[in-house]
Design an enzyme around this catalytic site. Structure first.
Site, PDB file in Angstrom:
ATOM      1  N   LYS A 257       0.832  -1.218   0.000  1.00 38.03           N
ATOM      2  CA  LYS A 257       0.000   0.000   0.000  1.00 38.03           C
ATOM      3  C   LYS A 257       0.860   1.260   0.000  1.00 38.03           C
ATOM      4  O   LYS A 257       0.622   2.181  -0.757  1.00 38.03           O
ATOM      5  CB  LYS A 257      -0.910   0.050   1.243  1.00 38.03           C
ATOM      6  CG  LYS A 257      -1.976  -1.016   1.298  1.00 38.03           C
ATOM      7  CD  LYS A 257      -2.953  -0.754   2.438  1.00 38.03           C
ATOM      8  CE  LYS A 257      -2.346  -0.836   3.830  1.00 38.03           C
ATOM      9  NZ  LYS A 257      -1.842  -2.146   4.206  1.00 38.03           N
TER      10      LYS A 257
ATOM     11  N   ARG B  62      -9.473   1.493   9.132  1.00 40.52           N
ATOM     12  CA  ARG B  62      -8.989   0.151   9.439  1.00 40.52           C
ATOM     13  C   ARG B  62     -10.046  -0.668  10.173  1.00 40.52           C
ATOM     14  O   ARG B  62      -9.846  -1.837  10.421  1.00 40.52           O
ATOM     15  CB  ARG B  62      -7.797   0.370  10.360  1.00 40.52           C
ATOM     16  CG  ARG B  62      -6.628  -0.512  10.376  1.00 40.52           C
ATOM     17  CD  ARG B  62      -5.646  -0.493   9.351  1.00 40.52           C
ATOM     18  NE  ARG B  62      -4.393  -1.032   9.804  1.00 40.52           N
ATOM     19  CZ  ARG B  62      -3.229  -0.488   9.522  1.00 40.52           C
ATOM     20  NH1 ARG B  62      -3.156   0.624   8.849  1.00 40.52           N
ATOM     21  NH2 ARG B  62      -2.127  -1.067   9.909  1.00 40.52           N
TER      22      ARG B  62
ATOM     23  N   ARG C  53      11.629  -6.567   4.856  1.00 40.73           N
ATOM     24  CA  ARG C  53      11.412  -5.137   4.608  1.00 40.73           C
ATOM     25  C   ARG C  53      12.257  -4.233   5.518  1.00 40.73           C
ATOM     26  O   ARG C  53      12.338  -4.470   6.719  1.00 40.73           O
ATOM     27  CB  ARG C  53       9.919  -4.839   4.838  1.00 40.73           C
ATOM     28  CG  ARG C  53       9.569  -3.368   4.815  1.00 40.73           C
ATOM     29  CD  ARG C  53       8.096  -3.167   4.664  1.00 40.73           C
ATOM     30  NE  ARG C  53       7.343  -3.222   5.912  1.00 40.73           N
ATOM     31  CZ  ARG C  53       6.058  -2.921   6.000  1.00 40.73           C
ATOM     32  NH1 ARG C  53       5.378  -2.579   4.935  1.00 40.73           N
ATOM     33  NH2 ARG C  53       5.440  -2.988   7.156  1.00 40.73           N
TER      34      ARG C  53
ATOM     35  N   ARG D 188      11.214  -2.016  10.981  1.00 41.38           N
ATOM     36  CA  ARG D 188      10.150  -1.627  11.906  1.00 41.38           C
ATOM     37  C   ARG D 188      10.016  -2.661  13.008  1.00 41.38           C
ATOM     38  O   ARG D 188      10.129  -3.847  12.763  1.00 41.38           O
ATOM     39  CB  ARG D 188       8.818  -1.508  11.131  1.00 41.38           C
ATOM     40  CG  ARG D 188       8.673  -0.214  10.393  1.00 41.38           C
ATOM     41  CD  ARG D 188       7.478  -0.170   9.488  1.00 41.38           C
ATOM     42  NE  ARG D 188       6.243  -0.692  10.063  1.00 41.38           N
ATOM     43  CZ  ARG D 188       5.059  -0.614   9.446  1.00 41.38           C
ATOM     44  NH1 ARG D 188       4.954  -0.026   8.265  1.00 41.38           N
ATOM     45  NH2 ARG D 188       3.984  -1.121  10.002  1.00 41.38           N
TER      46      ARG D 188
ATOM     47  N   ARG E 104      -0.614  -8.956  13.479  1.00 42.24           N
ATOM     48  CA  ARG E 104      -1.188  -7.939  12.598  1.00 42.24           C
ATOM     49  C   ARG E 104      -2.134  -8.579  11.578  1.00 42.24           C
ATOM     50  O   ARG E 104      -3.132  -7.990  11.191  1.00 42.24           O
ATOM     51  CB  ARG E 104      -0.068  -7.158  11.894  1.00 42.24           C
ATOM     52  CG  ARG E 104       0.637  -6.204  12.858  1.00 42.24           C
ATOM     53  CD  ARG E 104       1.985  -5.765  12.355  1.00 42.24           C
ATOM     54  NE  ARG E 104       1.929  -4.992  11.128  1.00 42.24           N
ATOM     55  CZ  ARG E 104       2.939  -4.892  10.269  1.00 42.24           C
ATOM     56  NH1 ARG E 104       4.075  -5.518  10.497  1.00 42.24           N
ATOM     57  NH2 ARG E 104       2.817  -4.158   9.204  1.00 42.24           N
TER      58      ARG E 104
HETATM   59  P1  AMP Z   1       0.884   0.581   9.061  1.00 43.58           P
HETATM   60  O1  AMP Z   1       2.090   1.425   8.859  1.00 43.58           O
HETATM   61  O2  AMP Z   1      -0.296   1.053   8.253  1.00 43.58           O
HETATM   62  O3  AMP Z   1       1.170  -0.889   8.868  1.00 43.58           O
HETATM   63  O4  AMP Z   1       0.437   0.754  10.594  1.00 43.58           O
HETATM   64  C1  AMP Z   1       1.288   0.350  11.647  1.00 43.58           C
HETATM   65  C2  AMP Z   1       0.513   0.289  12.941  1.00 43.58           C
HETATM   66  O5  AMP Z   1      -0.030   1.597  13.253  1.00 43.58           O
HETATM   67  C3  AMP Z   1      -0.679  -0.644  12.959  1.00 43.58           C
HETATM   68  O6  AMP Z   1      -0.319  -1.998  13.223  1.00 43.58           O
HETATM   69  C4  AMP Z   1      -1.510  -0.046  14.097  1.00 43.58           C
HETATM   70  O7  AMP Z   1      -0.957  -0.351  15.354  1.00 43.58           O
HETATM   71  C5  AMP Z   1      -1.318   1.462  13.870  1.00 43.58           C
HETATM   72  N1  AMP Z   1      -2.322   2.024  12.948  1.00 43.58           N
HETATM   73  C6  AMP Z   1      -2.105   2.582  11.718  1.00 43.58           C
HETATM   74  N2  AMP Z   1      -3.249   3.003  11.172  1.00 43.58           N
HETATM   75  C7  AMP Z   1      -4.232   2.709  12.060  1.00 43.58           C
HETATM   76  C8  AMP Z   1      -5.651   2.868  12.069  1.00 43.58           C
HETATM   77  N3  AMP Z   1      -6.292   3.433  11.023  1.00 43.58           N
HETATM   78  N4  AMP Z   1      -6.324   2.446  13.151  1.00 43.58           N
HETATM   79  C9  AMP Z   1      -5.703   1.898  14.209  1.00 43.58           C
HETATM   80  N5  AMP Z   1      -4.379   1.691  14.266  1.00 43.58           N
HETATM   81  C10 AMP Z   1      -3.635   2.089  13.211  1.00 43.58           C
END
Ligand code: AMP
Length: 211
Positions: free
Chosen positions: A13, A88, A127, A159, A170
């Protein structure tokens, strides 16, 4: 152009979001990037979010929707936007629909990128991400003695939530809380499913063909 990108963790994404936002000159909002930056600056929001992010759980809806409402006070979103990692949960999606209605804005499309689960685990464990510009790289593309640096000069790092254990968590969270959004946006007639296997450019072309 007003778009949402959805898909399991690691489907690409973020990479596609950067390309789309450049092509259409629209702001790219990654809630994950915002949260990681809040955590590294140790802000109030960052302190509240840290434990959730590092363990692969979702940050509570009210914190996220509050954060998005703040972002949308900026005028730059009126002309268009690309949401990456938000919404989400169904609750976030419903709140976002309400916010857009209040602002008199319509969504154009919701792009759902799909990739097989085994491939995703392989991608995520390989990654690394730039600390400065968030660009994503494959660890396996670097020789053993090669410095882990981005084209922008920033340091590449893994990360915390890209460990095998947290990746599993996740995924569970995605299936339970995020996958229902596919049905939600399908019912609204906005969904476009995109096969996420292939090169960055192939996937980008597939997306462009649907916009
Ligand atoms: P991402 O970079 O999109 O994979 O997000 C990393 C982490 O940030 C996720 O595993 C959640 O802990 C938190 N996170 C990101 N976006 C959201 C969202 N829209 N709602 C809740 N938690 C989020």
């Amino acid at each position: 152009m007003r778009l949402i990108l959805i898909g399991a963790p690691g489907v690409g994404k973020g990479t596609q979001a950067k390309k789309i936002s450049l092509k259409f000159n629209i702001p790219h909002i990654s809630t994950g990037d915002i949260l990681r930056s809040e955590i590294s600056s140790n802000s109030e929001l960052g302190k509240k979010a840290e434990e959730y992010v590092n363990s692969g759980k979702l940050v509570p809806d009210e914190l996220i929707t509050g954060m998005i409402k703040e972002e949308f006070k900026k005028d730059k979103f009126k002309a268009g936007f690309l949401m990456d990692g938000f919404p989400r949960t169904l609750e976030q999606a419903e709140k976002f629909s309400e916010l857009l209605k209040e602002l008199n804005l319509n969504l154009d499309k919701v792009i759902n990128i799909t990739v097989d689960e085994n491939e995703i685990v392989r991608r995520l464990t390989d990654r690394v991400v730039c600390r400065d510009c968030n660009k994503v790289f494959k660890l396996s593309d670097f020789a053993k003695d090669q410095p882990l640096k981005c084209d922008c000069g920033g340091e590449l790092y893994k990360r915390k939530d890209d460990s095998e254990e947290v990746i599993k968590k996740r995924f569970e969270v995605y299936k339970k809380q995020t996958q229902p959004l596919v049905e939600y946006y399908k019912n609204l007639g906005l969904l476009e499913n995109i096969d996420g296997l292939g090169t960055e450019n192939e996937i980008f072309e597939r997306i462009l063909a649907r916009l």
